[in-house]
Scaffold this motif. Structure first.
Motif, PDB file in Angstrom:
ATOM      1  N   MET A   1       4.645 -20.413  -5.969  1.00 38.72           N
ATOM      2  CA  MET A   1       4.819 -19.124  -6.106  1.00 38.72           C
ATOM      3  C   MET A   1       4.386 -18.140  -5.039  1.00 38.72           C
ATOM      4  O   MET A   1       3.571 -18.605  -4.172  1.00 38.72           O
ATOM      5  N   CYS A   2       5.198 -17.163  -4.752  1.00 35.84           N
ATOM      6  CA  CYS A   2       5.090 -16.396  -3.353  1.00 35.84           C
ATOM      7  C   CYS A   2       4.355 -15.012  -3.916  1.00 35.84           C
ATOM      8  O   CYS A   2       5.060 -14.200  -4.684  1.00 35.84           O
ATOM      9  N   LEU A   3       3.262 -14.938  -3.531  1.00 38.50           N
ATOM     10  CA  LEU A   3       2.413 -13.492  -3.906  1.00 38.50           C
ATOM     11  C   LEU A   3       2.128 -12.806  -2.618  1.00 38.50           C
ATOM     12  O   LEU A   3       2.220 -13.599  -1.645  1.00 38.50           O
ATOM     13  N   SER A   4       2.092 -11.364  -2.603  1.00 40.42           N
ATOM     14  CA  SER A   4       2.233 -10.782  -1.251  1.00 40.42           C
ATOM     15  C   SER A   4       0.957  -9.658  -1.328  1.00 40.42           C
ATOM     16  O   SER A   4       0.640  -9.448  -2.368  1.00 40.42           O
ATOM     17  N   THR A   5       0.592  -9.193  -0.333  1.00 39.78           N
ATOM     18  CA  THR A   5      -0.169  -8.139   0.068  1.00 39.78           C
ATOM     19  C   THR A   5       0.633  -6.845   0.303  1.00 39.78           C
ATOM     20  O   THR A   5       1.571  -6.954   1.327  1.00 39.78           O
ATOM     21  N   ALA A   6       0.419  -5.711  -0.307  1.00 32.64           N
ATOM     22  CA  ALA A   6       1.161  -4.356  -0.143  1.00 32.64           C
ATOM     23  C   ALA A   6       0.431  -3.540   1.061  1.00 32.64           C
ATOM     24  O   ALA A   6      -0.887  -3.434   0.780  1.00 32.64           O
ATOM     25  N   TYR A   7       0.904  -3.052   1.806  1.00 33.99           N
ATOM     26  CA  TYR A   7       0.232  -2.180   2.922  1.00 33.99           C
ATOM     27  C   TYR A   7       0.850  -0.895   2.965  1.00 33.99           C
ATOM     28  O   TYR A   7       2.041  -0.734   2.607  1.00 33.99           O
ATOM     29  N   LYS A   8       0.298   0.242   3.278  1.00 31.17           N
ATOM     30  CA  LYS A   8       0.652   1.530   3.653  1.00 31.17           C
ATOM     31  C   LYS A   8       1.246   1.596   5.193  1.00 31.17           C
ATOM     32  O   LYS A   8       0.228   1.306   5.970  1.00 31.17           O
ATOM     33  N   ASN A   9       2.401   2.008   5.407  1.00 31.52           N
ATOM     34  CA  ASN A   9       3.051   2.223   6.702  1.00 31.52           C
ATOM     35  C   ASN A   9       2.868   1.219   7.620  1.00 31.52           C
ATOM     36  O   ASN A   9       4.065   0.772   8.427  1.00 31.52           O
ATOM     37  N   GLU A  10       1.767   0.422   7.661  1.00 30.49           N
ATOM     38  CA  GLU A  10       1.729  -0.588   8.780  1.00 30.49           C
ATOM     39  C   GLU A  10       0.666  -1.879   8.140  1.00 30.49           C
ATOM     40  O   GLU A  10      -0.128  -1.659   7.428  1.00 30.49           O
ATOM     41  N   MET A  11       1.111  -2.906   8.850  1.00 34.50           N
ATOM     42  CA  MET A  11       0.589  -4.123   8.060  1.00 34.50           C
ATOM     43  C   MET A  11      -0.803  -4.433   8.950  1.00 34.50           C
ATOM     44  O   MET A  11      -0.919  -5.065  10.005  1.00 34.50           O
ATOM     45  N   GLU A  12      -1.945  -3.740   8.457  1.00 35.24           N
ATOM     46  CA  GLU A  12      -3.129  -3.690   8.809  1.00 35.24           C
ATOM     47  C   GLU A  12      -4.133  -3.589   7.841  1.00 35.24           C
ATOM     48  O   GLU A  12      -4.008  -3.153   6.663  1.00 35.24           O
ATOM     49  N   GLU A  13      -5.251  -4.562   7.789  1.00 31.50           N
ATOM     50  CA  GLU A  13      -6.287  -4.537   6.794  1.00 31.50           C
ATOM     51  C   GLU A  13      -6.669  -3.451   6.306  1.00 31.50           C
ATOM     52  O   GLU A  13      -6.813  -3.263   5.145  1.00 31.50           O
ATOM     53  N   ALA A  14      -6.794  -2.414   7.074  1.00 28.78           N
ATOM     54  CA  ALA A  14      -7.242  -1.186   6.419  1.00 28.78           C
ATOM     55  C   ALA A  14      -6.216  -0.251   5.671  1.00 28.78           C
ATOM     56  O   ALA A  14      -6.629   0.575   4.831  1.00 28.78           O
ATOM     57  N   GLN A  28      12.349   6.434  -8.487  1.00 27.86           N
ATOM     58  CA  GLN A  28      12.172   8.085  -8.421  1.00 27.86           C
ATOM     59  C   GLN A  28      11.183   8.498  -7.404  1.00 27.86           C
ATOM     60  O   GLN A  28      10.187   9.084  -7.558  1.00 27.86           O
ATOM     61  N   GLY A  29      11.293   7.705  -6.142  1.00 20.77           N
ATOM     62  CA  GLY A  29      10.402   8.220  -5.125  1.00 20.77           C
ATOM     63  C   GLY A  29       9.018   7.565  -5.079  1.00 20.77           C
ATOM     64  O   GLY A  29       8.163   7.724  -4.616  1.00 20.77           O
ATOM     65  N   LYS A  30       8.613   6.606  -5.888  1.00 20.64           N
ATOM     66  CA  LYS A  30       7.492   5.792  -6.043  1.00 20.64           C
ATOM     67  C   LYS A  30       7.914   4.341  -5.950  1.00 20.64           C
ATOM     68  O   LYS A  30       9.103   4.030  -6.391  1.00 20.64           O
ATOM     69  N   VAL A  31       6.742   3.658  -5.450  1.00 23.99           N
ATOM     70  CA  VAL A  31       7.003   2.158  -5.290  1.00 23.99           C
ATOM     71  C   VAL A  31       5.916   1.567  -6.480  1.00 23.99           C
ATOM     72  O   VAL A  31       4.761   1.867  -6.176  1.00 23.99           O
ATOM     73  N   ILE A  32       6.306   0.804  -7.396  1.00 22.67           N
ATOM     74  CA  ILE A  32       5.400   0.358  -8.420  1.00 22.67           C
ATOM     75  C   ILE A  32       4.931  -1.080  -7.996  1.00 22.67           C
ATOM     76  O   ILE A  32       5.904  -1.970  -7.978  1.00 22.67           O
ATOM     77  N   LEU A  33       3.856  -1.307  -7.716  1.00 20.45           N
ATOM     78  CA  LEU A  33       3.412  -2.751  -7.761  1.00 20.45           C
ATOM     79  C   LEU A  33       2.434  -3.577  -8.853  1.00 20.45           C
ATOM     80  O   LEU A  33       1.847  -2.560  -9.496  1.00 20.45           O
ATOM     81  N   THR A  34       2.800  -4.590  -9.113  1.00 15.93           N
ATOM     82  CA  THR A  34       2.233  -5.319 -10.238  1.00 15.93           C
ATOM     83  C   THR A  34       1.639  -6.632  -9.491  1.00 15.93           C
ATOM     84  O   THR A  34       2.354  -7.318  -8.963  1.00 15.93           O
ATOM     85  N   ASP A  35       0.358  -6.847  -9.969  1.00 15.33           N
ATOM     86  CA  ASP A  35      -0.203  -8.130  -9.346  1.00 15.33           C
ATOM     87  C   ASP A  35      -0.089  -9.188 -10.558  1.00 15.33           C
ATOM     88  O   ASP A  35       0.314  -8.979 -11.548  1.00 15.33           O
ATOM     89  N   LEU A  36      -0.857 -10.270 -10.132  1.00 23.25           N
ATOM     90  CA  LEU A  36      -0.895 -11.470 -10.723  1.00 23.25           C
ATOM     91  C   LEU A  36      -1.494 -11.368 -12.174  1.00 23.25           C
ATOM     92  O   LEU A  36      -1.118 -12.031 -13.051  1.00 23.25           O
ATOM     93  N   PHE A  37      -2.339 -10.332 -12.335  1.00 26.11           N
ATOM     94  CA  PHE A  37      -3.175 -10.200 -13.424  1.00 26.11           C
ATOM     95  C   PHE A  37      -2.446  -8.914 -14.447  1.00 26.11           C
ATOM     96  O   PHE A  37      -3.119  -8.524 -15.255  1.00 26.11           O
TER      97      PHE A  37
END
Length: 62
Positions: A1-14, A28-37
């Motif tokens: 199973m491949c799970l990912s981390t989502a970031y704003k603009n750049e891949m930085e921890e902050a 419609q101009g939004k990105v909807i993320l759903t996690d494992l839970f």
């Protein structure tokens, strides 16, 4: 199973939005993320890049 981390603009921890992302939807101009839970997060912006093998999603946010 491949799970990912989502970031704003750049891949930085902050800039991390959500970990253990299993689905990404663009609607419609939004990105909807759903996690494992089943938790959902909506972010206004667009998908910039996703690498499922490296486990990250980058969302362009103004």
């Amino acid at each position: 199973m491949c799970l990912s981390t989502a970031y704003k603009n750049e891949m930085e921890e902050a800039n991390a939005i959500m970990e253990n992302v299993m689905t990404v939807e663009c609607l419609q101009g939004k990105v909807i993320l759903t996690d494992l839970f089943g938790r959902k997060t909506e972010v206004e912006g667009s998908l910039k890049k996703a690498s499922l093998t490296d486990g990250y999603v980058i969302i362009d946010v103004a």
